[in-house]
Design an enzyme around this catalytic site. Structure first.
Site, PDB file in Angstrom:
ATOM      1  CD  GLU A 289     -84.124  50.965 -22.207  1.00 32.87           C
ATOM      2  OE1 GLU A 289     -83.287  51.882 -22.130  1.00 32.87           O
ATOM      3  OE2 GLU A 289     -84.055  50.042 -23.034  1.00 32.87           O
ATOM      4  CG  ASP A 363     -83.605  50.192 -29.083  1.00 26.50           C
ATOM      5  OD1 ASP A 363     -83.499  51.374 -29.443  1.00 26.50           O
ATOM      6  OD2 ASP A 363     -82.982  49.713 -28.122  1.00 26.50           O
ATOM      7  CD  GLU A 391     -78.197  49.891 -28.458  1.00 29.01           C
ATOM      8  OE1 GLU A 391     -78.555  51.073 -28.575  1.00 29.01           O
ATOM      9  OE2 GLU A 391     -78.695  49.109 -27.639  1.00 29.01           O
TER      10      GLU A 391
HETATM   11  C1  GCU Z   1     -81.558  51.291 -26.098  1.00 29.97           C
HETATM   12  C2  GCU Z   1     -80.163  51.214 -25.584  1.00 29.97           C
HETATM   13  C3  GCU Z   1     -79.985  51.874 -24.261  1.00 29.97           C
HETATM   14  C4  GCU Z   1     -80.576  53.287 -24.305  1.00 29.97           C
HETATM   15  C5  GCU Z   1     -82.009  53.214 -24.784  1.00 29.97           C
HETATM   16  C6  GCU Z   1     -82.649  54.568 -24.972  1.00 29.97           C
HETATM   17  O1  GCU Z   1     -82.381  50.440 -25.352  1.00 29.97           O
HETATM   18  O2  GCU Z   1     -79.756  49.878 -25.510  1.00 29.97           O
HETATM   19  O3  GCU Z   1     -78.627  51.911 -23.957  1.00 29.97           O
HETATM   20  O4  GCU Z   1     -80.510  53.882 -23.066  1.00 29.97           O
HETATM   21  O5  GCU Z   1     -82.046  52.583 -26.024  1.00 29.97           O
HETATM   22  O6  GCU Z   1     -82.799  54.969 -26.117  1.00 29.97           O
HETATM   23  O7  GCU Z   1     -83.027  55.210 -24.025  1.00 29.97           O
END
Ligand code: GCU
Length: 681
Positions: A289, A363, A391
């Site tokens: 990400e 996720d 979440e």
């Molecule tokens: C999910 C989540 C993010 C988090 C990511 C992770 O995508 O939405 O906020 O940073 O997981 O586990 O790194």
């Protein structure tokens, strides 16, 4: 009386049954403690706190008593005679395990709480208190228990400005601005709560890490926390931002094979250990990400993780390297990427590296099949990551008892070494004989007075800890303990509410993502429904990527005729998921794209089944309110009302989910709602 929930499951309320109370008191006339470490002092304090709550005004210690006393201390600190008496039992405990045993020496009865380590004694003390809190007999008490997993750790996604990523319980409990001088008493209560369930580690900052945490100014603050947590056996870990050598070190690169970079980390680690001699190690999110990582330098996960491992090894620190990776350049299926990127490196990671794998490949959905990496890396240490914070399950307003979800994953059979190769065996290391094992949970804790934003969600922190200690426990018995400790021992309360908790996980699946649907939450914040196209730059962040609804049908074909994600499982599992008739219906649309009029086992069409599941979820959410409303007499007014309000929100939002999803999918199915499903308004 007003109860704000601050005391969690450590309520220590006065034992109502007076006969039982007398019985207990007659067996605990005095506490004899051996050793004077901070941890043993914490044991005595906790016992005193517990006894004065549980026994109220009847509690007093008879300093002269030597019969019917409680003995606590590590085995090496006990008298020879005690040691001799417990010789056989000691052989049975491992690591921080403990013994609680009634013994008789020269006509004197004693309950001994002992262990090889002081932390083990503390775990025994909390366990003993739990026995009293849940009104268990102690006349013949003999409990020998050891943790089955080494690293039992919370991951706080807490930022240095006190915002919490995916946090729904206020701001971070860690007040970096006021640390190190202002030591909020809450830090101690946090440590107590964790120790009471065997949690022995905490990562105090977000996986999306800020390199500043590694600067001396912050390390001093981290040290202050570590000093408070230490007596409770709670080790501090930090997330390490991969690009820190550039950001705070003044280097031009963070290439893990560059000598200056390696030296920088070696020195940084040395510096951290000067502040915190028992520092646990790093958690790293790299090349995920948008976070920096070794691939930015054409290096791989092994290069990255092993660089940290080398720096930490002299101090016995570990690296938890996350496998949560996926990229917008992956043309087929996000679910496949972690396995594809990691499994070829099996056997290449150093011994103090442990790969941290989310419970499922997407996720933290309300339901996901187990992650195919479990069992697939026999020569690599591998730990599981659960998300305690909700979440994707209604933040802190929806009551979802997650140990049921955790248990489902832990019991899933990977078949990697034949039938019975369940995920729990991967996690406790027994399947592949692993020396370093771990369970992590993304914390749901914040500075709300009740810690988790909703009284009931304390049970998820509690249950996480219990399952990290022993991944074979049953979610239902954990709920039983938790309810008794948190509310009351009245069976007329415990039994129905326990069932409500157990069912709550299926309820959320029903009204959010039945039959294997997934990731159809609203974009970005993930609260509430949003199966429609979001305004998102990356295709795999769009819900339509996951449900693939069109006029022909719905679902993600992950079989060999589709993305072939099924090939990442052991042959037995692959075959089961490839075949629509052997795929458990709970995972149907996870693995198959099916026509709307496809007939399920109950003879009804897929469309009707989807609609009925959404309705069922709504009905169940409504029933939770009715069950709770009958409990007013057993619960203090403030907690009763707060929970009631939350359940009302949940019911309202279950309808929101049903209506939004059915209206959305109906454009494609063009089919009528079956009888029994309320029409959206
Ligand atoms: C999910 C989540 C993010 C988090 C990511 C992770 O995508 O939405 O906020 O940073 O997981 O586990 O790194």
């Amino acid at each position: 009386m007003k109860n704000n929930g601050y005391n969690l499951w450590l309520q220590y309320t006065d034992i109502e049954n007076s006969t039982l109370k007398k019985k207990y008191l007659s067996q605990i006339k005095n506490i004899h403690s051996f050793g004077n470490s901070e941890t043993i002092k914490a044991c005595v304090e906790e016992l005193e706190r517990g006894f004065s709550g549980l026994f109220g005004d009847d509690y007093f210690l008879d300093k002269e008593a030597s019969n019917n006393v409680l003995i606590i201390g590590t085995i090496s600190n006990l008298n020879d005679i005690h040691q001799k008496n417990l010789k056989e039992d000691v052989l049975q405990i491992k690591k921080d395990g403990f013994i609680i045993k009634k013994i008789e020496i020269n006509g004197n009865k004693k309950i001994v709480i002992t262990a090889k380590t002081a932390t083990g004694v503390l775990y025994g003390v909390f366990r003993f208190l739990r026995e009293l809190q849940t009104n268990q007999p102690i006349e013949q008490i003999k409990i020998i228990d050891s943790p089955k997993v080494d690293v039992r750790i919370l991951n706080h996604w807490d930022n240095l400005d006190r915002t919490v990523e995916r946090g729904y319980a206020g701001f971070s409990i860690f007040d970096w601005h006021k640390l190190p001088d202002f030591k909020d008493p809450r830090y101690l209560d946090y440590a107590r709560a964790n120790a009471s369930i065997g949690i022995n580690g905490t990562v105090v900052n977000n996986v999306n890490s800020n390199a500043l945490i590694l600067t001396p100014m912050y390390l001093e603050k981290v040290k202050a926390l570590a000093d408070i947590f230490r007596p409770y056996g709670l080790k501090i870990y930090l997330t390490a931002r991969f690009s820190a050598p550039i950001e705070i070190g003044g280097l031009k690169t963070a290439d893990p094979l560059n000598e200056d970079v390696k030296n920088w980390w070696n020195e940084k680690v040395k510096e951290i250990y000067k502040y915190i001699p028992d520092f646990g190690g790093f958690l790293v999110k790299a090349n995920s990400e948008g976070q920096p990582g070794p691939q930015d330098y054409d290096r791989n996960h092994v290069d990255g993780a092993n660089m940290f491992a080398d720096a930490l090894a002299p101090f016995k620190g570990i690296v938890m390297w996350r496998a949560f990776v996926y990229s917008e350049h992956n043309p087929t299926d996000r679910a496949k990427q972690a396995y594809t990127e990691f499994v070829p490196y099996d056997g290449k990671f150093k011994d103090n590296v442990i790969i941290q794998v989310k419970n499922g490949a997407i996720d933290f959905q309300p339901r996901e099949p187990f992650h195919p990496m479990f069992g697939a890396m026999p020569n690599t240490n591998l730990m599981i990551e659960f998300q305690i914070t909700q979440e994707y399950m209604g933040g802190a307003t929806h009551l979802v008892y997650q140990p049921k979800l955790f248990q489902e994953v832990l019991e899933a059979d990977t078949y990697r070494k034949g039938k019975g190769s369940i995920v729990a065996k991967v996690i406790d290391g027994s399947l592949h004989n692993k020396k370093l094992t771990g369970v992590s949970g993304v914390s749901n804790i914040g500075n709300d007075i009740n810690w988790t934003g909703n009284h009931f969600l304390q049970s998820n922190w509690y249950g996480f800890g219990r399952l990290a200690w022993n991944p074979y426990l049953d979610a239902k018995s954990i709920a039983d303990e938790w309810l008794r400790m948190t509310f009351t021992n009245e069976n007329d309360f415990v039994n129905p509410i326990k069932n409500m908790m157990i069912d709550s996980r299926e309820t959320v699946v029903n009204y959010m993502t039945p039959l294997g649907l997934h990731h159809i939450m609203a974009t970005n914040h993930h609260y509430g429904p949003g199966p429609w196209v979001g305004n998102l730059s990356r295709p795999e962040w769009n819900p339509v990527y996951y449900h693939k609804a069109n006029e022909k049908g719905v679902g993600f074909n992950r079989t060999k005729t589709g993305s072939n994600a099924t090939a990442q499982y052991a042959p037995e599992v692959e075959e089961m998921f490839n075949n629509v008739s052997t795929t458990p219906e709970i995972y149907l649309l996870w693995f198959h794209h099916l026509p709307w009029d496809y007939k399920l086992k109950n003879g009804k069409t897929l469309w009707n089944n989807i609609a009925l599941k959404y309705q069922q979820g709504v009905n169940e959410a409504e029933n939770m309110i009715s069950s709770w409303n009958l409990m007013e007499q057993y619960v203090d007014e403030s907690r009763f009302k707060e929970i009631q309000m939350m359940l009302n929100i949940q019911y309202k939002e279950a309808k929101w989910w049903r209506d939004s999803c059915l209206l959305y999918f109906q454009q494609f199915s063009k089919m009528k709602l079956p009888d029994g499903v309320e029409k959206p308004n």
